[in-house]
Design a protein around this motif. Structure first.
Motif, PDB file in Angstrom:
ATOM      1  N   LEU A 155      17.211   7.615  62.366  1.00  0.00           N
ATOM      2  CA  LEU A 155      18.286   8.591  62.157  1.00  0.00           C
ATOM      3  C   LEU A 155      17.858   9.957  62.675  1.00  0.00           C
ATOM      4  O   LEU A 155      16.671  10.268  62.762  1.00  0.00           O
ATOM      5  N   ARG A 156      18.867  10.731  63.005  1.00  0.00           N
ATOM      6  CA  ARG A 156      18.631  12.095  63.475  1.00  0.00           C
ATOM      7  C   ARG A 156      19.542  13.043  62.727  1.00  0.00           C
ATOM      8  O   ARG A 156      20.762  12.840  62.657  1.00  0.00           O
ATOM      9  N   ARG A 157      18.966  14.095  62.160  1.00  0.00           N
ATOM     10  CA  ARG A 157      19.764  15.111  61.479  1.00  0.00           C
ATOM     11  C   ARG A 157      20.401  16.038  62.503  1.00  0.00           C
ATOM     12  O   ARG A 157      19.858  16.268  63.576  1.00  0.00           O
ATOM     13  N   SER A 158      21.531  16.582  62.130  1.00  0.00           N
ATOM     14  CA  SER A 158      22.190  17.560  62.986  1.00  0.00           C
ATOM     15  C   SER A 158      21.560  18.937  62.770  1.00  0.00           C
ATOM     16  O   SER A 158      20.870  19.181  61.771  1.00  0.00           O
ATOM     17  N   GLY A 159      21.811  19.825  63.703  1.00  0.00           N
ATOM     18  CA  GLY A 159      21.257  21.169  63.587  1.00  0.00           C
ATOM     19  C   GLY A 159      21.772  21.930  62.382  1.00  0.00           C
ATOM     20  O   GLY A 159      21.109  22.863  61.903  1.00  0.00           O
ATOM     21  N   SER A 160      22.922  21.527  61.842  1.00  0.00           N
ATOM     22  CA  SER A 160      23.487  22.236  60.699  1.00  0.00           C
ATOM     23  C   SER A 160      22.581  22.158  59.482  1.00  0.00           C
ATOM     24  O   SER A 160      22.506  23.103  58.687  1.00  0.00           O
ATOM     25  N   PHE A 161      21.866  21.048  59.334  1.00  0.00           N
ATOM     26  CA  PHE A 161      20.972  20.906  58.183  1.00  0.00           C
ATOM     27  C   PHE A 161      19.819  21.903  58.271  1.00  0.00           C
ATOM     28  O   PHE A 161      19.425  22.507  57.265  1.00  0.00           O
ATOM     29  N   GLU A 162      19.284  22.101  59.462  1.00  0.00           N
ATOM     30  CA  GLU A 162      18.156  23.008  59.632  1.00  0.00           C
ATOM     31  C   GLU A 162      18.553  24.461  59.398  1.00  0.00           C
ATOM     32  O   GLU A 162      17.695  25.304  59.147  1.00  0.00           O
ATOM     33  N   GLN A 163      19.851  24.771  59.477  1.00  0.00           N
ATOM     34  CA  GLN A 163      20.321  26.132  59.260  1.00  0.00           C
ATOM     35  C   GLN A 163      20.531  26.457  57.784  1.00  0.00           C
ATOM     36  O   GLN A 163      20.760  27.609  57.428  1.00  0.00           O
ATOM     37  N   GLN A 169      18.960  22.722  51.087  1.00  0.00           N
ATOM     38  CA  GLN A 169      18.388  21.478  51.573  1.00  0.00           C
ATOM     39  C   GLN A 169      17.874  20.614  50.422  1.00  0.00           C
ATOM     40  O   GLN A 169      18.080  19.396  50.406  1.00  0.00           O
ATOM     41  N   ASN A 170      17.209  21.234  49.460  1.00  0.00           N
ATOM     42  CA  ASN A 170      16.664  20.485  48.325  1.00  0.00           C
ATOM     43  C   ASN A 170      17.768  19.809  47.520  1.00  0.00           C
ATOM     44  O   ASN A 170      17.615  18.665  47.079  1.00  0.00           O
ATOM     45  N   VAL A 171      18.880  20.499  47.313  1.00  0.00           N
ATOM     46  CA  VAL A 171      19.999  19.913  46.567  1.00  0.00           C
ATOM     47  C   VAL A 171      20.534  18.685  47.294  1.00  0.00           C
ATOM     48  O   VAL A 171      20.795  17.635  46.691  1.00  0.00           O
ATOM     49  N   ILE A 172      20.686  18.794  48.608  1.00  0.00           N
ATOM     50  CA  ILE A 172      21.204  17.687  49.417  1.00  0.00           C
ATOM     51  C   ILE A 172      20.230  16.509  49.395  1.00  0.00           C
ATOM     52  O   ILE A 172      20.628  15.350  49.247  1.00  0.00           O
ATOM     53  N   LEU A 173      18.936  16.800  49.526  1.00  0.00           N
ATOM     54  CA  LEU A 173      17.932  15.735  49.526  1.00  0.00           C
ATOM     55  C   LEU A 173      17.819  15.065  48.162  1.00  0.00           C
ATOM     56  O   LEU A 173      17.576  13.855  48.072  1.00  0.00           O
ATOM     57  N   SER A 219      22.669  -3.342  51.699  1.00  0.00           N
ATOM     58  CA  SER A 219      23.914  -2.897  52.310  1.00  0.00           C
ATOM     59  C   SER A 219      24.622  -1.869  51.429  1.00  0.00           C
ATOM     60  O   SER A 219      25.205  -0.896  51.926  1.00  0.00           O
ATOM     61  N   MET A 220      24.549  -2.078  50.118  1.00  0.00           N
ATOM     62  CA  MET A 220      25.179  -1.135  49.185  1.00  0.00           C
ATOM     63  C   MET A 220      24.485   0.222  49.203  1.00  0.00           C
ATOM     64  O   MET A 220      25.138   1.255  49.032  1.00  0.00           O
ATOM     65  N   ILE A 221      23.162   0.233  49.412  1.00  0.00           N
ATOM     66  CA  ILE A 221      22.455   1.512  49.510  1.00  0.00           C
ATOM     67  C   ILE A 221      23.013   2.319  50.677  1.00  0.00           C
ATOM     68  O   ILE A 221      23.308   3.511  50.559  1.00  0.00           O
ATOM     69  N   VAL A 222      23.166   1.663  51.823  1.00  0.00           N
ATOM     70  CA  VAL A 222      23.716   2.350  52.999  1.00  0.00           C
ATOM     71  C   VAL A 222      25.134   2.836  52.711  1.00  0.00           C
ATOM     72  O   VAL A 222      25.508   3.960  53.058  1.00  0.00           O
ATOM     73  N   GLN A 223      25.933   1.998  52.062  1.00  0.00           N
ATOM     74  CA  GLN A 223      27.316   2.377  51.747  1.00  0.00           C
ATOM     75  C   GLN A 223      27.350   3.593  50.824  1.00  0.00           C
ATOM     76  O   GLN A 223      28.138   4.527  51.040  1.00  0.00           O
ATOM     77  N   ARG A 224      26.506   3.590  49.791  1.00  0.00           N
ATOM     78  CA  ARG A 224      26.490   4.727  48.861  1.00  0.00           C
ATOM     79  C   ARG A 224      26.042   6.007  49.552  1.00  0.00           C
ATOM     80  O   ARG A 224      26.556   7.095  49.276  1.00  0.00           O
ATOM     81  N   MET A 225      25.075   5.873  50.455  1.00  0.00           N
ATOM     82  CA  MET A 225      24.558   7.069  51.111  1.00  0.00           C
ATOM     83  C   MET A 225      25.526   7.639  52.123  1.00  0.00           C
ATOM     84  O   MET A 225      25.413   8.803  52.504  1.00  0.00           O
ATOM     85  N   ARG A 226      26.492   6.850  52.565  1.00  0.00           N
ATOM     86  CA  ARG A 226      27.520   7.377  53.476  1.00  0.00           C
ATOM     87  C   ARG A 226      28.278   8.535  52.839  1.00  0.00           C
ATOM     88  O   ARG A 226      28.802   9.401  53.535  1.00  0.00           O
ATOM     89  N   LYS A 227      28.358   8.529  51.507  1.00  0.00           N
ATOM     90  CA  LYS A 227      29.158   9.539  50.809  1.00  0.00           C
ATOM     91  C   LYS A 227      28.370  10.802  50.478  1.00  0.00           C
ATOM     92  O   LYS A 227      28.940  11.769  49.993  1.00  0.00           O
ATOM     93  N   THR A 228      27.062  10.792  50.713  1.00  0.00           N
ATOM     94  CA  THR A 228      26.274  11.979  50.406  1.00  0.00           C
ATOM     95  C   THR A 228      26.517  13.067  51.451  1.00  0.00           C
ATOM     96  O   THR A 228      26.963  12.792  52.566  1.00  0.00           O
ATOM     97  N   LYS A 229      26.200  14.296  51.091  1.00  0.00           N
ATOM     98  CA  LYS A 229      26.385  15.405  52.027  1.00  0.00           C
ATOM     99  C   LYS A 229      25.483  15.257  53.245  1.00  0.00           C
ATOM    100  O   LYS A 229      25.873  15.604  54.360  1.00  0.00           O
ATOM    101  N   HIS A 234      25.586  16.103  57.768  1.00  0.00           N
ATOM    102  CA  HIS A 234      24.414  16.637  58.461  1.00  0.00           C
ATOM    103  C   HIS A 234      23.617  15.599  59.232  1.00  0.00           C
ATOM    104  O   HIS A 234      22.437  15.814  59.508  1.00  0.00           O
ATOM    105  N   LEU A 235      24.229  14.460  59.583  1.00  0.00           N
ATOM    106  CA  LEU A 235      23.563  13.492  60.446  1.00  0.00           C
ATOM    107  C   LEU A 235      24.246  13.460  61.806  1.00  0.00           C
ATOM    108  O   LEU A 235      25.466  13.384  61.893  1.00  0.00           O
ATOM    109  N   ALA A 236      23.428  13.510  62.854  1.00  0.00           N
ATOM    110  CA  ALA A 236      23.975  13.430  64.207  1.00  0.00           C
ATOM    111  C   ALA A 236      24.027  12.002  64.704  1.00  0.00           C
ATOM    112  O   ALA A 236      24.885  11.648  65.512  1.00  0.00           O
TER     113      ALA A 236
END
Length: 263
Positions: A155-163, A169-173, A219-229, A234-236
């Motif tokens: 995976l690659r994060r988008s530049g928005s996360f680094e800003q 960032q800690n809250v999102i993680l 598969s459910m882990i991936v599905q649940r993580m789709r809804k996170t910020k 913030h994923l490219a």
């Protein structure tokens, strides 16, 4: 009047003067709050192949060579396999493994370079036992016969996360990590997270493995993580995904067999 400084002079003044000024160690924090560090880290490489008609031949070769790794059968390709190998020394992949892959039976397979991933274990900065975080726990999970199903992906994060600020960032993680911890406490799924900045041909930031006793919860882990910020905002880039089941695992190295409460 002072003479204007050139750009070269400014760069020379601000650049580290010695190797000691460049700290490449992984950081943690002891129970008493002291900063601890370690220069150990584990490299893992995942490779996929097609046109495998007999997995048993690969297993025989892996055992004979005493390869440190795990072989998977690809659930989405009846002639596909995946192999993850590990070492604390990246030279291992270029020296021993390069020669091994260029001999039968692996030389007769068709490489799938789109799945190739190389990453390194890393610390976040608060871990009280760096050897557990960087070496022992990833290997226990990788070599655990009770965790036969796996999903590997980059995976690659988008530049928005680094800003974002460190606090944001800690809250999102924490939101993202909370899902993984919940599945882990239930014994449904665990992860291995590797940093791959500069190691990935597609400029990805991380390599992730989800491991568990059954495929559906992964598969459910991936599905649940789709809804996170982090994932939704913030994923490219995410994937490709390799989904497989263990066909062979090497024995857990002795140095990774330290007792722990969880896998």
């Amino acid at each position: 009047m002072a003479k204007p400084q050139t750009l070269e002079a400014i760069r020379e003044r601000e650049a580290p003067n010695t190797l000691e000024d460049v700290d490449l160690s992984e950081k943690g924090r002891s129970a008493t709050g002291e900063v601890i560090s370690s220069n150990r880290r584990l490299f893992m490489q995942f490779m996929a192949f097609g046109d495998c008609s007999d997995t048993r031949r690969l297993i025989t070769a892996l055992q004979a060579e005493r390869v440190q790794g795990v072989l998977y059968e690809d659930v989405n390709d009846p002639r596909g396999v995946g192999l993850v190998t590990f070492s604390e020394t990246p030279d291992y992949f270029v020296d021993e493994l390069r020669r091994f892959f260029n001999r039968p039976p692996f030389s007769r397979l068709t490489p799938k370079p789109e799945y190739t991933m190389l990453g390194r274990t890393y610390s976040i900065g608060y871990e009280p036992d760096l050897d557990e975080t960087l070496i022992r726990r990833p290997l226990r999970r990788l070599c655990d016969p009770k965790l036969p199903w796996v999903i590997w992906y980059p995976l690659r994060r988008s530049g928005s996360f680094e800003q974002l600020s460190p606090q944001e960032q800690n809250v999102i993680l924490m939101e993202h990590g909370g899902i993984g911890r919940a599945f882990g406490r239930a014994g449904l799924g665990y992860d291995i997270r590797l940093a791959c900045q500069g190691l990935d041909k597609n400029d990805n930031d991380f390599v992730v493995a989800l491991l568990g006793p059954e495929l559906y919860p992964l598969s459910m882990i991936v599905q649940r993580m789709r809804k996170t910020k982090q994932t939704s905002l913030h994923l490219a880039h995410l994937g490709p995904f390799f989904v497989g089941r263990v066909a062979w695992q090497c024995e857990l190295p002795a140095f990774a067999q330290a007792p722990a409460a969880t896998p």
